[in-house]
Design a protein around this motif. Structure first.
Motif, PDB file in Angstrom:
ATOM      1  N   GLU A  33      -3.571  -9.764  -2.953  1.00  0.00           N
ATOM      2  CA  GLU A  33      -3.220 -11.184  -2.995  1.00  0.00           C
ATOM      3  C   GLU A  33      -1.759 -11.459  -2.695  1.00  0.00           C
ATOM      4  O   GLU A  33      -1.362 -12.623  -2.594  1.00  0.00           O
ATOM      5  N   ALA A  34      -0.948 -10.420  -2.537  1.00  0.00           N
ATOM      6  CA  ALA A  34       0.472 -10.607  -2.211  1.00  0.00           C
ATOM      7  C   ALA A  34       0.681 -10.352  -0.724  1.00  0.00           C
ATOM      8  O   ALA A  34       0.149  -9.376  -0.172  1.00  0.00           O
ATOM      9  N   PHE A  35       1.455 -11.219  -0.079  1.00  0.00           N
ATOM     10  CA  PHE A  35       1.788 -11.043   1.332  1.00  0.00           C
ATOM     11  C   PHE A  35       3.294 -11.144   1.501  1.00  0.00           C
ATOM     12  O   PHE A  35       3.930 -12.025   0.924  1.00  0.00           O
ATOM     13  N   HIS A  36       3.827 -10.230   2.294  1.00  0.00           N
ATOM     14  CA  HIS A  36       5.267 -10.243   2.518  1.00  0.00           C
ATOM     15  C   HIS A  36       5.683 -11.514   3.229  1.00  0.00           C
ATOM     16  O   HIS A  36       4.930 -12.060   4.047  1.00  0.00           O
ATOM     17  N   GLU A  37       6.891 -11.968   2.934  1.00  0.00           N
ATOM     18  CA  GLU A  37       7.360 -13.247   3.477  1.00  0.00           C
ATOM     19  C   GLU A  37       7.478 -13.247   4.997  1.00  0.00           C
ATOM     20  O   GLU A  37       7.491 -14.315   5.623  1.00  0.00           O
ATOM     21  N   ARG A  38       7.537 -12.089   5.614  1.00  0.00           N
ATOM     22  CA  ARG A  38       7.610 -12.019   7.073  1.00  0.00           C
ATOM     23  C   ARG A  38       6.239 -12.160   7.728  1.00  0.00           C
ATOM     24  O   ARG A  38       6.134 -12.192   8.955  1.00  0.00           O
ATOM     25  N   SER A  39       5.191 -12.268   6.943  1.00  0.00           N
ATOM     26  CA  SER A  39       3.841 -12.405   7.485  1.00  0.00           C
ATOM     27  C   SER A  39       3.660 -13.758   8.167  1.00  0.00           C
ATOM     28  O   SER A  39       4.308 -14.752   7.809  1.00  0.00           O
ATOM     29  N   TRP A 198       1.353  -8.546   6.342  1.00  0.00           N
ATOM     30  CA  TRP A 198       1.515  -7.358   5.519  1.00  0.00           C
ATOM     31  C   TRP A 198       1.079  -7.710   4.097  1.00  0.00           C
ATOM     32  O   TRP A 198       1.833  -8.297   3.322  1.00  0.00           O
ATOM     33  N   GLY A 199      -0.175  -7.366   3.783  1.00  0.00           N
ATOM     34  CA  GLY A 199      -0.734  -7.666   2.477  1.00  0.00           C
ATOM     35  C   GLY A 199      -0.618  -6.476   1.543  1.00  0.00           C
ATOM     36  O   GLY A 199      -0.575  -5.314   1.974  1.00  0.00           O
ATOM     37  N   MET A 200      -0.605  -6.767   0.234  1.00  0.00           N
ATOM     38  CA  MET A 200      -0.378  -5.722  -0.765  1.00  0.00           C
ATOM     39  C   MET A 200      -1.176  -6.019  -2.026  1.00  0.00           C
ATOM     40  O   MET A 200      -1.368  -7.172  -2.384  1.00  0.00           O
ATOM     41  N   TRP A 201      -1.593  -4.974  -2.708  1.00  0.00           N
ATOM     42  CA  TRP A 201      -2.160  -5.098  -4.052  1.00  0.00           C
ATOM     43  C   TRP A 201      -1.022  -5.202  -5.060  1.00  0.00           C
ATOM     44  O   TRP A 201      -0.876  -6.202  -5.739  1.00  0.00           O
ATOM     45  N   GLN A 202      -0.181  -4.202  -5.103  1.00  0.00           N
ATOM     46  CA  GLN A 202       1.024  -4.222  -5.922  1.00  0.00           C
ATOM     47  C   GLN A 202       2.185  -4.609  -5.012  1.00  0.00           C
ATOM     48  O   GLN A 202       2.461  -3.940  -4.025  1.00  0.00           O
ATOM     49  N   ASP A 203       2.837  -5.718  -5.314  1.00  0.00           N
ATOM     50  CA  ASP A 203       3.912  -6.236  -4.463  1.00  0.00           C
ATOM     51  C   ASP A 203       5.057  -5.234  -4.378  1.00  0.00           C
ATOM     52  O   ASP A 203       5.508  -4.704  -5.402  1.00  0.00           O
TER      53      ASP A 203
END
Length: 222
Positions: A33-39, A198-203
């Motif tokens: 549910e976390a996506f890097h701000e550059r996405s 760029w999605g992540m489980w753990q930010d």
């Protein structure tokens, strides 16, 4: 810190993408549910499940995606630039970690990474041959699929692969009568699609770098 609990498989997974079937249906999924701000503004829906048995561990990603590509079709090529789901895991604290990067076309990049990263060791073909991979998309997707598409990758990794690079288990092998905790993270990327993300489980924070084992969450084998 996030935690994902891995249960023992109710049966041997068929490696056929049966997300809701007898083996996988009752398994809790982790959601990215976390996506890097550059996405870009495209943020795919990504879920992943894990189970294990006496032979090894099974990982199953389900992705609701768009702008899907698969152009890097060789082993150990830059599959992260394609539509790709990734599992980074450190079984033993203080030792290296593995980065399982598998594209929607079923192509894998895998290394055993120690600090500093210049000490990366590519996992050999001898061990890559023992990883079984299911993928729902064609092996090659040259023309980007722009419409919404659901794709899956599901794969099996034998315990002996981990042991070969770790040099032993130090009490951290799952399924030996006690709960063990590994550290890891799940990711989704598509660096060279028209809508990179760029999605992540753990930010992992501000730095766009998945190789941050200090930011890994907990993978608990029951």
């Amino acid at each position: 810190m996030k935690e994902y609990r891995v249960v023992k498989a109710a049966g041997k997974p068929g490696l056929d993408g049966d997300w809701s079937g007898a083996v996988w249906g009752g398994v809790t999924a982790a959601r990215l549910e976390a996506f890097h701000e550059r996405s870009s503004d495209h943020q795919p829906g990504v879920e992943v499940k894990m189970v294990y048995d006496e032979a090894g561990v099974y990982v199953h990603f389900r992705v609701v995606d768009q702008y899907v590509i698969a152009k890097y079709c060789e082993r150990q090529s830059y599959v992260c630039r394609d539509s790709c789901a990734e599992f980074f895991v450190q079984p033993i604290n203080g030792k290296g970690y593995f980065n399982f990067e598998v594209s929607c076309g079923g192509h894998i990049l895998l290394a055993y990474t120690m600090k500093p990263r210049k000490e990366d060791v590519e996992v050999s073909n001898e061990w890559l041959d023992q990883i079984e991979i299911y993928h729902s998309m064609p092996e090659r997707v040259e023309e980007e699929v722009k419409e919404e598409t659901v794709w899956q990758v599901e794969y099996f990794v034998p315990w002996v692969l981990f042991e070969a690079y770790l040099g032993g288990w130090d009490g951290q092998k799952p399924g030996e009568g006690k709960e063990v905790t590994w550290r890891g993270n799940f990711y989704k990327c598509a660096d060279e699609s028209s809508h990179p993300h760029w999605g992540m489980w753990q930010d992992v924070g501000e730095k766009l770098d998945y190789h941050q084992p200090d930011k890994f969450g907990q993978i608990v084998f029951e």
